[in-house]
Motif scaffolding. Structure first.
Motif, mmCIF file in Angstrom:
data_model
loop_
_atom_site.group_PDB
_atom_site.id
_atom_site.type_symbol
_atom_site.label_atom_id
_atom_site.label_comp_id
_atom_site.label_asym_id
_atom_site.label_seq_id
_atom_site.Cartn_x
_atom_site.Cartn_y
_atom_site.Cartn_z
ATOM 1 N N ILE A 175 0.841 -1.183 0.000
ATOM 2 C CA ILE A 175 0.000 0.000 0.000
ATOM 3 C C ILE A 175 0.881 1.239 0.000
ATOM 4 O O ILE A 175 1.893 1.301 0.695
ATOM 5 N N ASP A 176 0.492 2.222 -0.766
ATOM 6 C CA ASP A 176 1.193 3.500 -0.789
ATOM 7 C C ASP A 176 1.195 4.087 0.629
ATOM 8 O O ASP A 176 0.132 4.255 1.235
ATOM 9 N N PRO A 177 2.372 4.399 1.193
ATOM 10 C CA PRO A 177 2.419 4.954 2.557
ATOM 11 C C PRO A 177 1.566 6.204 2.731
ATOM 12 O O PRO A 177 1.008 6.435 3.804
ATOM 13 N N ALA A 178 1.451 7.004 1.670
ATOM 14 C CA ALA A 178 0.622 8.209 1.764
ATOM 15 C C ALA A 178 -0.841 7.846 1.984
ATOM 16 O O ALA A 178 -1.572 8.557 2.682
ATOM 17 N N ALA A 179 -1.262 6.732 1.390
ATOM 18 C CA ALA A 179 -2.649 6.294 1.576
ATOM 19 C C ALA A 179 -2.876 5.861 3.019
ATOM 20 O O ALA A 179 -3.921 6.155 3.615
ATOM 21 N N GLU A 180 -1.908 5.160 3.592
ATOM 22 C CA GLU A 180 -2.050 4.709 4.975
ATOM 23 C C GLU A 180 -2.102 5.883 5.944
ATOM 24 O O GLU A 180 -2.756 5.816 6.985
ATOM 25 N N ALA A 181 -1.399 6.960 5.612
ATOM 26 C CA ALA A 181 -1.324 8.113 6.513
ATOM 27 C C ALA A 181 -2.476 9.098 6.332
ATOM 28 O O ALA A 181 -2.632 10.026 7.129
ATOM 29 N N GLU A 182 -3.292 8.912 5.308
ATOM 30 C CA GLU A 182 -4.403 9.829 5.025
ATOM 31 C C GLU A 182 -5.373 9.872 6.209
ATOM 32 O O GLU A 182 -5.877 8.839 6.654
ATOM 33 N N PRO A 183 -5.656 11.074 6.753
ATOM 34 C CA PRO A 183 -6.525 11.143 7.937
ATOM 35 C C PRO A 183 -7.993 10.820 7.660
ATOM 36 O O PRO A 183 -8.677 10.267 8.527
ATOM 37 N N ASP A 184 -8.505 11.176 6.483
ATOM 38 C CA ASP A 184 -9.909 10.894 6.180
ATOM 39 C C ASP A 184 -10.071 9.415 5.855
ATOM 40 O O ASP A 184 -9.415 8.889 4.945
ATOM 41 N N LEU A 185 -10.947 8.733 6.570
ATOM 42 C CA LEU A 185 -11.070 7.287 6.447
ATOM 43 C C LEU A 185 -11.501 6.859 5.049
ATOM 44 O O LEU A 185 -10.902 5.958 4.458
ATOM 45 N N ALA A 186 -12.538 7.470 4.505
ATOM 46 C CA ALA A 186 -13.028 7.069 3.184
ATOM 47 C C ALA A 186 -11.954 7.269 2.123
ATOM 48 O O ALA A 186 -11.731 6.397 1.272
ATOM 49 N N THR A 187 -11.280 8.406 2.177
ATOM 50 C CA THR A 187 -10.214 8.682 1.211
ATOM 51 C C THR A 187 -9.084 7.674 1.354
ATOM 52 O O THR A 187 -8.539 7.177 0.362
ATOM 53 N N ALA A 188 -8.735 7.346 2.600
ATOM 54 C CA ALA A 188 -7.651 6.392 2.851
ATOM 55 C C ALA A 188 -7.997 5.010 2.313
ATOM 56 O O ALA A 188 -7.180 4.367 1.647
ATOM 57 N N LEU A 189 -9.208 4.541 2.593
ATOM 58 C CA LEU A 189 -9.599 3.208 2.138
ATOM 59 C C LEU A 189 -9.645 3.134 0.615
ATOM 60 O O LEU A 189 -9.196 2.148 0.017
ATOM 61 N N ARG A 190 -10.188 4.171 -0.022
ATOM 62 C CA ARG A 190 -10.213 4.184 -1.490
ATOM 63 C C ARG A 190 -8.797 4.128 -2.053
ATOM 64 O O ARG A 190 -8.507 3.357 -2.973
ATOM 65 N N ALA A 191 -7.911 4.941 -1.496
ATOM 66 C CA ALA A 191 -6.539 4.997 -2.003
ATOM 67 C C ALA A 191 -5.809 3.675 -1.786
ATOM 68 O O ALA A 191 -5.042 3.225 -2.648
ATOM 69 N N ARG B 298 -0.167 -9.013 2.661
ATOM 70 C CA ARG B 298 0.471 -7.788 3.139
ATOM 71 C C ARG B 298 -0.404 -6.576 2.871
ATOM 72 O O ARG B 298 -0.546 -5.692 3.706
ATOM 73 N N GLY B 299 -0.970 -6.531 1.663
ATOM 74 C CA GLY B 299 -1.820 -5.393 1.330
ATOM 75 C C GLY B 299 -3.079 -5.355 2.170
ATOM 76 O O GLY B 299 -3.478 -4.305 2.686
ATOM 77 N N ALA B 300 -3.720 -6.515 2.329
ATOM 78 C CA ALA B 300 -4.940 -6.577 3.129
ATOM 79 C C ALA B 300 -4.658 -6.241 4.588
ATOM 80 O O ALA B 300 -5.510 -5.679 5.280
ATOM 81 N N SER B 301 -3.461 -6.562 5.071
ATOM 82 C CA SER B 301 -3.115 -6.261 6.460
ATOM 83 C C SER B 301 -3.092 -4.763 6.717
ATOM 84 O O SER B 301 -3.431 -4.303 7.811
ATOM 85 N N SER B 302 -2.687 -3.985 5.715
ATOM 86 C CA SER B 302 -2.682 -2.527 5.875
ATOM 87 C C SER B 302 -4.100 -2.006 6.059
ATOM 88 O O SER B 302 -4.360 -1.132 6.892
ATOM 89 N N ILE B 303 -5.024 -2.541 5.278
ATOM 90 C CA ILE B 303 -6.428 -2.147 5.418
ATOM 91 C C ILE B 303 -6.956 -2.591 6.776
ATOM 92 O O ILE B 303 -7.654 -1.841 7.464
ATOM 93 N N GLU B 304 -6.598 -3.800 7.177
ATOM 94 C CA GLU B 304 -7.049 -4.321 8.469
ATOM 95 C C GLU B 304 -6.566 -3.445 9.621
ATOM 96 O O GLU B 304 -7.325 -3.152 10.555
ATOM 97 N N ARG B 305 -5.308 -3.016 9.578
ATOM 98 C CA ARG B 305 -4.778 -2.168 10.655
ATOM 99 C C ARG B 305 -5.548 -0.859 10.751
ATOM 100 O O ARG B 305 -5.842 -0.380 11.853
ATOM 101 N N ARG B 306 -5.884 -0.276 9.601
ATOM 102 C CA ARG B 306 -6.621 0.988 9.630
ATOM 103 C C ARG B 306 -8.025 0.776 10.193
ATOM 104 O O ARG B 306 -8.511 1.570 11.013
ATOM 105 N N LEU B 307 -8.672 -0.298 9.787
ATOM 106 C CA LEU B 307 -10.008 -0.574 10.307
ATOM 107 C C LEU B 307 -9.964 -0.835 11.809
ATOM 108 O O LEU B 307 -10.834 -0.365 12.556
ATOM 109 N N ALA B 308 -8.946 -1.567 12.262
ATOM 110 C CA ALA B 308 -8.827 -1.857 13.696
ATOM 111 C C ALA B 308 -8.661 -0.573 14.499
ATOM 112 O O ALA B 308 -9.254 -0.415 15.583
ATOM 113 N N ALA B 309 -7.868 0.355 13.975
ATOM 114 C CA ALA B 309 -7.666 1.630 14.672
ATOM 115 C C ALA B 309 -8.965 2.418 14.751
ATOM 116 O O ALA B 309 -9.272 3.047 15.780
#
Length: 212
Positions: free
Chosen positions: A78-94, A136-147
């Motif tokens: 996952i693009d690190p910028a996408a993981e760091a995006e504060p808006d949840l919808a924007t982050a998940l889309r990216a 690995r990619g799905a784990s990034s999404i999972e971490r954001r959802l868990a947070a």
């Protein structure tokens, strides 16, 4: 003076160079012959090295295959910028778009097809493949959802299952049709549309009143 020029001494390959050549040779052999039929002798020959050297680097064909998967799928993150995006919808889309771009590349499609063809004869390939790539990619999404669950923004019982559902909704059908040869890869605009619609539907059911 002799007319025959002395041959220049051959440069000794570093361990890293040997490893790189072995992985590159193995990648071609695995795609050509499949995992089960691939022979370590052929890999060593294609790399211009001895079988002994190959086994010094990789004690088994399974370990060599996992290394090839890591090379082939190393961009599958996952693009690190996408993981760091504060808006949840924007982050998940990216994050979904970033992951989809890699999954739809021809090399990744070839690797997926190889795994599907071989996994019944060599079940260990599935775990190696998942660790190296999609997991690995799905784990990034999972971490954001868990947070977001922990902060009270999402009402979800299981971030792991939720990440898999979101991934499947956005990418699953298009990826399956591509693997089966029924469709070509989706365009960039189509990838963004699929990701956007999946995130919108997902969040409509998962956001808490507090998030609103």
């Amino acid at each position: 003076m002799s007319d025959v020029a002395e041959a220049a001494p051959r440069r000794r390959l570093s361990e890293a160079d040997r490893d790189r050549l072995l992985r590159a040779a193995a990648h071609g052999i695995f795609l050509r012959d499949g995992y089960t039929a691939a022979r370590m002798d052929d890999v060593a020959h294609a790399a211009g090295m001895s079988k002994r050297t190959l086994y010094q680097h990789y004690a088994s064909k399974a370990l060599l295959f996992e290394a090839v998967m890591q090379d082939s799928l190393c961009p599958l993150g996952i693009d690190p910028a996408a993981e760091a995006e504060p808006d949840l919808a924007t982050a998940l889309r990216a994050m979904l778009v970033s992951l989809a771009r890699h999954l739809f590349e021809p090399q990744q499609v070839a690797i997926f097809r190889l795994i599907i063809a071989e996994v019944r004869r060599a079940p260990e390939l599935a775990d190696a493949f998942h660790r190296a790539g999609p997991g690995r990619g799905a784990s990034s999404i999972e971490r954001r959802l868990a947070a977001e669950i922990d902060s009270g923004q999402l009402r979800l019982a299981d971030a792991h299952q939720a990440a898999r559902m979101l991934f499947g909704a956005a990418i699953g059908a298009a990826h399956m049709f591509l693997l089966l040869g029924l469709n070509g890869p989706p365009s960039e605009a189509e990838i963004e549309r699929l990701a956007g619609e999946a995130v919108e539907i997902f969040l409509r059911g998962a956001l808490t009143d507090r998030a609103g």
